[in-house]
Design a protein around this motif. Structure first.
Motif, short mmCIF file in Angstrom:
data_model
loop_
_atom_site.label_atom_id
_atom_site.label_comp_id
_atom_site.label_asym_id
_atom_site.label_seq_id
_atom_site.Cartn_x
_atom_site.Cartn_y
_atom_site.Cartn_z
N ASN A 39 5.02 -4.76 8.13
CA ASN A 39 4.44 -3.78 7.21
C ASN A 39 4.85 -4.07 5.77
OD1 ASN A 39 4.81 -0.75 5.87
ND2 ASN A 39 2.98 -0.97 7.10
N GLY A 40 6.11 -4.44 5.56
CA GLY A 40 6.58 -4.75 4.21
C GLY A 40 5.86 -5.96 3.63
N GLU B 209 4.67 5.74 3.96
CA GLU B 209 3.53 5.92 4.87
C GLU B 209 3.93 6.77 6.08
OE1 GLU B 209 0.99 1.82 3.98
OE2 GLU B 209 2.31 1.91 5.71
N MET C 127 -2.98 3.69 3.30
CA MET C 127 -2.39 2.96 4.42
C MET C 127 -2.77 1.50 4.28
SD MET C 127 -0.79 3.63 7.41
CE MET C 127 -0.30 2.55 8.74
N VAL C 128 -1.75 0.66 4.18
CA VAL C 128 -2.02 -0.75 3.94
C VAL C 128 -2.43 -1.44 5.24
CG1 VAL C 128 0.34 -1.60 4.29
CG2 VAL C 128 -1.17 -2.80 2.72
N ARG C 129 -3.42 -2.30 5.14
CA ARG C 129 -3.83 -3.11 6.29
C ARG C 129 -4.17 -4.51 5.81
NH1 ARG C 129 -6.57 1.38 7.11
NH2 ARG C 129 -5.73 2.77 8.70
N ARG D 235 14.95 3.65 8.86
CA ARG D 235 15.02 2.23 9.21
C ARG D 235 14.17 1.39 8.24
NH1 ARG D 235 12.22 -0.10 13.60
NH2 ARG D 235 11.96 1.95 14.52
N PHE E 29 15.59 -1.53 5.76
CA PHE E 29 15.09 -2.90 5.75
C PHE E 29 14.12 -3.14 4.59
CE2 PHE E 29 16.74 -2.42 10.06
CZ PHE E 29 17.59 -3.52 10.09
N GLU F 20 8.72 -4.49 12.88
CA GLU F 20 7.77 -3.50 12.34
C GLU F 20 7.82 -3.48 10.81
OE1 GLU F 20 8.91 0.25 14.05
OE2 GLU F 20 8.95 -0.62 16.07
N ASP F 21 9.03 -3.39 10.28
CA ASP F 21 9.14 -3.31 8.82
C ASP F 21 8.97 -4.67 8.15
OD1 ASP F 21 9.57 -0.52 8.05
OD2 ASP F 21 11.23 -0.67 9.47
N GLU G 35 -6.12 8.69 4.31
CA GLU G 35 -7.51 8.26 4.36
C GLU G 35 -8.36 9.34 5.01
OE1 GLU G 35 -6.99 4.71 6.60
OE2 GLU G 35 -6.23 3.58 4.89
N THR H 145 14.65 -8.88 6.72
CA THR H 145 13.71 -7.99 6.06
C THR H 145 12.46 -8.77 5.65
OG1 THR H 145 14.45 -8.44 3.81
CG2 THR H 145 15.66 -6.77 5.02
N TRP H 146 11.43 -8.03 5.25
CA TRP H 146 10.20 -8.67 4.76
C TRP H 146 10.49 -9.49 3.51
CZ3 TRP H 146 8.29 -7.97 -0.09
CH2 TRP H 146 8.76 -6.87 -0.81
N GLU H 147 11.50 -9.06 2.74
CA GLU H 147 11.82 -9.80 1.52
C GLU H 147 12.37 -11.18 1.87
OE1 GLU H 147 12.83 -6.16 -1.58
OE2 GLU H 147 14.48 -7.23 -0.66
N TYR I 166 20.04 -5.48 15.47
CA TYR I 166 19.22 -4.28 15.31
C TYR I 166 18.09 -4.11 16.34
CZ TYR I 166 21.39 -4.36 10.68
OH TYR I 166 22.29 -4.38 9.64
N GLU J 35 -1.55 5.63 -2.57
CA GLU J 35 -2.59 6.49 -1.99
C GLU J 35 -2.64 6.18 -0.51
OE1 GLU J 35 -6.26 6.08 -4.14
OE2 GLU J 35 -5.28 6.71 -6.01
N ILE J 36 -1.97 6.99 0.27
CA ILE J 36 -1.74 6.66 1.68
C ILE J 36 -2.80 7.26 2.59
CG2 ILE J 36 -0.11 6.96 3.58
CD1 ILE J 36 2.13 6.90 1.40
N ARG K 100 12.73 -4.17 17.15
CA ARG K 100 11.99 -3.24 16.29
C ARG K 100 11.98 -3.65 14.81
NH1 ARG K 100 16.50 1.68 16.45
NH2 ARG K 100 18.27 0.33 15.94
N ILE K 101 12.90 -4.53 14.40
CA ILE K 101 12.92 -4.89 12.97
C ILE K 101 11.63 -5.58 12.54
CG2 ILE K 101 15.43 -5.02 12.73
CD1 ILE K 101 15.20 -8.08 12.82
N ASN L 124 11.72 -1.67 3.18
CA ASN L 124 10.28 -1.39 3.21
C ASN L 124 10.05 0.07 2.81
OD1 ASN L 124 7.54 -1.41 3.73
ND2 ASN L 124 7.77 -1.32 5.95
N LYS M 166 7.76 1.35 0.90
CA LYS M 166 6.35 1.76 1.00
C LYS M 166 5.99 2.14 2.43
CE LYS M 166 4.39 -0.29 -3.09
NZ LYS M 166 3.40 -1.22 -3.66
N HIS N 137 2.45 -4.93 2.50
CA HIS N 137 2.50 -4.28 1.19
C HIS N 137 2.70 -5.32 0.07
CE1 HIS N 137 2.22 -0.04 2.08
NE2 HIS N 137 3.07 -0.18 3.08
#
Lengths: 423, 410
Positions: free
Chosen positions: A300-301, B60, A1-3, B48, B52, A296-297, B117, A266-268, A290, B114-115, A293-294, B54, B56, A304
């Protein structure tokens, strides 16, 4: 899980993440902004607050979309002007938002028609608790020519109004630029010289998006007529990136913080604006289509992407691509790259042949028996249009050859494009 | 022997095709797909994310919810669950959610993400009996929470019905191996070739562990009395097990009769066809309108040329593999002579020596704990549907109850 920590400081204010609503229909009242904060947006640019004497009277309908094939929105046209709520209501909303969301950033967007308006509005939003201010020099659909993009295309007015705002607030503020101009650097420099701390770019592009063929009127139709107004969405991203890159590489603007706006979904997209020098990002059209909520990605993107890039601070990515945009005359013109056709992937549609013949150099040949293309290197110039139109990603940059008489370089040091496939 | 049996029947999406499919998604306000998965999957969110760019993040979302995400993506009868209420059906047909999830978990695997934990060890020990869907899930969920988990598996390899039942063309063992590897990496020990109740006593496990979870599944095929000791008859689960273990290298006769109409029967008949059997006849007790098998598996079997006869019940078997049937409703009779008869008429659980009794195949206790003990039960012997996705659901529920039972003071 990425943070990863997405926080970043923009114009001296720390944002939990760089994503903000831009000043527009998406941040029109307390409820909308509160929902946006709860959805994860780092900041909000509250819909532009105008002077009391300027009355808002909107048309209906007021939007239209440009489509292409099955895509519902390539570009988007908006005729809505600035906030329609009363000044008192808007200021009350700002106060309540700041009180209830102290850790998110609240940006007040203002627009006046003279120095007195600008001074007054800056003072009022400062008192209401905004963390920073954005000066809207750029809305292209105002019903007054003393306001909006007519101001932003006039560097002297930008300078004068920035100076007026500087006189009445200590908050950091940015000037929001119009793309309806040849060189954005002029009004941007004038704004900084007038006292602005940063620049926001771009506002929408003046447009006529579609024409109704029966009624012979532009869309949207308002009692048989329509007007030129702002165009936004994914289609304007390239225009925005170009203006931002030019400002970030201008000696007078290179250290100025920029908030990037224009087609971010998008994150890109977000990462592209960051790599070209933005420390802050604003979104409207993506939200209109949209929802909040967009984010969120996008968040998160981006986390990553930071992980992949081995970066712990978003700041470390800012502007990394600026040095790689250079004048056309300085590009390496010594080599060409031939297309490499993957015959296992090829499904035999011949689109590469059509595009090569009709749009390039007639190099892609067609075997009628096998229904497969073959590139004739004697004719090919390496433009790789074939790869862009291939529907299955079967064509990628292949053999690189020097043009006759050019000197070989150290291949290992060369950075070559690896793919032209869009998906 | 058969390449067709060894290769995945359904082709995975390419990046372009998965985006086309994700673009069909209407991104609903209150997505029905996300409220209809027994295992709690949130397809609206991962579709979604994909839409968009994502991927990865999508991985998750799938993996954190379901440690068997790559398996469920392949074997779940999605038409009954997430795809059933899909708003897109109002336009044409539902989004192919299973195949999108497969793309995402394949991407997760290809990029070595590796998601999952694991929390700090909490000092508590748990034994799980059985390594099928529910056993693997409960083990993984508890390991993530810091429990020391040991799985006891009677077979030589872990996976239960996933490994020994579902055919290779639908669920390759390579996928099962990868999912189990992820679970082992969470710190779960798997003791193989060990049948609890024979090799190890349940009482010992109860003493050594803070909790014991029975997740033995329903691994034994049912027999119909008229077919007992008939040399031409084999139970479906046994045939599937043998076939998968030998990677499809089994002798396939010319003419096979299969009796039964559930997903196991569909697995058998389609496998037979993919292995080159010329004549496969499936006689089913239910009529088509009341079929239990998933539509996808039924359609797949029919596409391979299986003859399916619905509404007939076997009445007698004669020498030489001649079976007589009569129709359940109309006055009709049927007589089929076959080289091999495969019975796919349900499975039963074997709980000998485990200290519990079954009633209609389920432990005769409410909830998921044997009253007054530290013994829990999950999966097929628990209450609920007998599918992989219900195994996952049951595993998650039992993990939650075990945590509450052992960590009640916190």
């Amino acid at each position: 899980m990425v943070r990863k920590d997405l926080s970043i400081t923009f114009m001296g204010v720390k944002f939990p993440n760089p994503f903000c609503l831009s000043s527009s229909p998406v941040g029109n009242c307390y409820d909308m902004c509160a929902k946006a904060y709860r959805s994860g947006w780092g900041g909000v640019v509250f819909k532009t607050i105008g002077p009391k004497h300027y009355l808002i009277d909107e048309v209906s309908p007021r939007f239209d979309a440009l489509t292409k094939e099955a895509e519902p929105f390539v570009g988007f046209k908006n005729m809505e002007q600035i906030a329609e709520h009363s000044l008192e209501e808007n200021l009350a909303d700002l106060r309540r938002l700041k009180k209830e969301f102290p850790n998110n950033v609240l940006i007040a967007s203002i627009m006046g028609s003279n120095e007195k308006d600008w001074e007054e509005l800056a003072r009022l939003v400062t008192e209401a608790g905004a963390d920073m201010i954005e000066l809207n020099f750029s809305c292209p659909q105002m019903t007054s020519h003393a306001m909006g993009s007519d101001v932003g295309s006039n560097p002297e007015l930008c300078r004068k109004y920035c100076a007026a705002v500087r006189r009445s607030t200590k908050l950091p503020f940015m000037a929001k630029m119009t793309p309806n101009i040849t060189d954005m650097c002029d009004p941007a420099i004038a704004s900084i010289e007038g006292g602005a701390d940063g620049i926001a770019a771009i506002n929408t592009i003046k447009s006529i998006i579609n024409v109704d063929l029966d009624k012979k009127v532009g869309l949207p139709i308002i009692n048989g007529k329509s007007s030129i107004s702002g165009y936004s969405g994914k289609a304007v991203k390239p225009v925005a990136l170009r203006f931002i890159q030019q400002m970030k590489t201008n000696p007078k603007l290179k250290n100025v913080d920029i908030s990037g706006i224009g087609g971010i979904e998008t994150w890109e997209d977000a990462a592209e604006f960051i790599l070209l020098g933005c420390k802050n990002l604003q979104v409207t059209t993506g939200i209109m289509q949209y929802g909040y909520r967009i984010v969120e990605d996008m968040k998160n993107g981006l986390e990553h992407y930071m992980e992949e890039q081995g970066v712990d601070h978003l700041e470390d990515l800012v502007g990394l691509a600026n040095k790689n945009i250079i004048p056309a005359e300085e590009l390496d013109r010594d080599y060409i790259v031939y297309p490499e056709i993957n015959s296992d992937k090829c499904v035999g549609c011949g689109r590469c042949v059509i595009s090569c013949y009709d749009g390039a150099h007639q190099a892609m040949e067609w075997n009628k028996e096998t229904r497969r293309p073959n590139c004739n290197h004697d004719k090919c110039v390496g433009c790789l249009l074939c790869g862009l139109v291939c529907p299955v990603g079967a064509i990628k940059p292949g053999e690189r050859v020097l043009k006759p008489g050019r000197k070989e370089k150290n291949l290992k040091k060369m950075v070559l494009q690896e793919t032209v496939e869009k998906l | 022997m058969s390449k067709k049996y060894q290769e995945e029947y359904e082709v995975g999406f390419t990046p372009r095709l998965v985006m086309e499919e994700a673009s069909r998604c209407l991104l609903c306000l209150d997505a029905p797909c996300s409220t209809s998965c027994p295992a709690g999957t949130d397809p609206a969110k991962f579709i979604r994310s994909l839409r968009f760019k994502n991927v990865k993040g999508a991985a998750e979302t799938v993996r954190i919810n379901n440690v068997l995400g790559a398996i469920c993506a392949r074997v779940c009868p999605t038409e009954r669950y997430c795809q059933e209420g899909c708003s897109r059906s109002g336009i044409d047909k539902p989004i192919d959610i299973g195949r999108i999830q497969r793309y995402i978990t394949d991407f997760e695997d290809a990029t070595k993400m590796e998601i999952l934990e694991v929390k700090e060890p909490n000092g508590k020990k748990v034994a799980v009996i059985g390594s099928g869907p529910s056993g693997l899930t409960v083990a993984a969920e508890l390991a993530k929470e810091g429990f020391k988990v040991t799985i006891y598996e009677k077979e030589a390899k872990a996976g239960g019905y996933l490994r020994y039942g579902i055919p290779e063309y639908r669920l390759p063992n390579e996928i099962v191996d990868k999912e189990i590897k992820r679970i082992v990496e969470l710190g779960v020990d798997i003791v193989l070739n060990t049948k609890v109740g024979e090799d190890v006593k349940i009482e010992e496990l109860r003493k050594e562990n803070d909790a014991v979870i029975l997740a033995v599944g329903a691994s034994e095929g049912k027999m119909l009395p008229m077919f007992e000791n008939n040399r031409k008859v084999i139970k479906a689960v046994d045939w599937l097990k043998k076939t998968k273990a030998r990677k499809g290298n089994v002798k396939v006769p010319n003419n096979v009769l299969v009796i039964g109409g559930g997903d196991v029967a569909m697995d058998v008949v389609t496998s037979l066809k993919l292995l080159g059997c010329p004549h496969v006849t499936d006689v089913v007790y239910e009529q088509f309108s009341e079929f239990r098998a998933s539509k996808k598996e039924l359609t797949g079997a029919q596409a391979e040329g299986v003859t399916i006869i619905d509404g007939y019940v076997p009445t007698a078997v004669a020498r030489g593999g001649i079976v007589k049937f009569k129709h359940r409703v109309i006055p009709a009779e049927l007589k089929i002579k076959a080289d091999l008869i495969i019975l796919a008429v349900g499975q039963v659980s074997n709980v000998n020596g485990l200290g519990v009794t079954l009633e209609k195949g389920e432990v005769n206790q409410k909830g998921c704990r044997v009253e007054g003990t530290n013994v829990f039960f999950a999966g097929d012997i628990g209450h609920g549907e007998k599918t992989v996705v219900y195994g996952v659901r049951s595993g998650k529920e039992v993990a939650f109850e075990v945590k509450r039972f052992l960590g009640g003071k916190k």
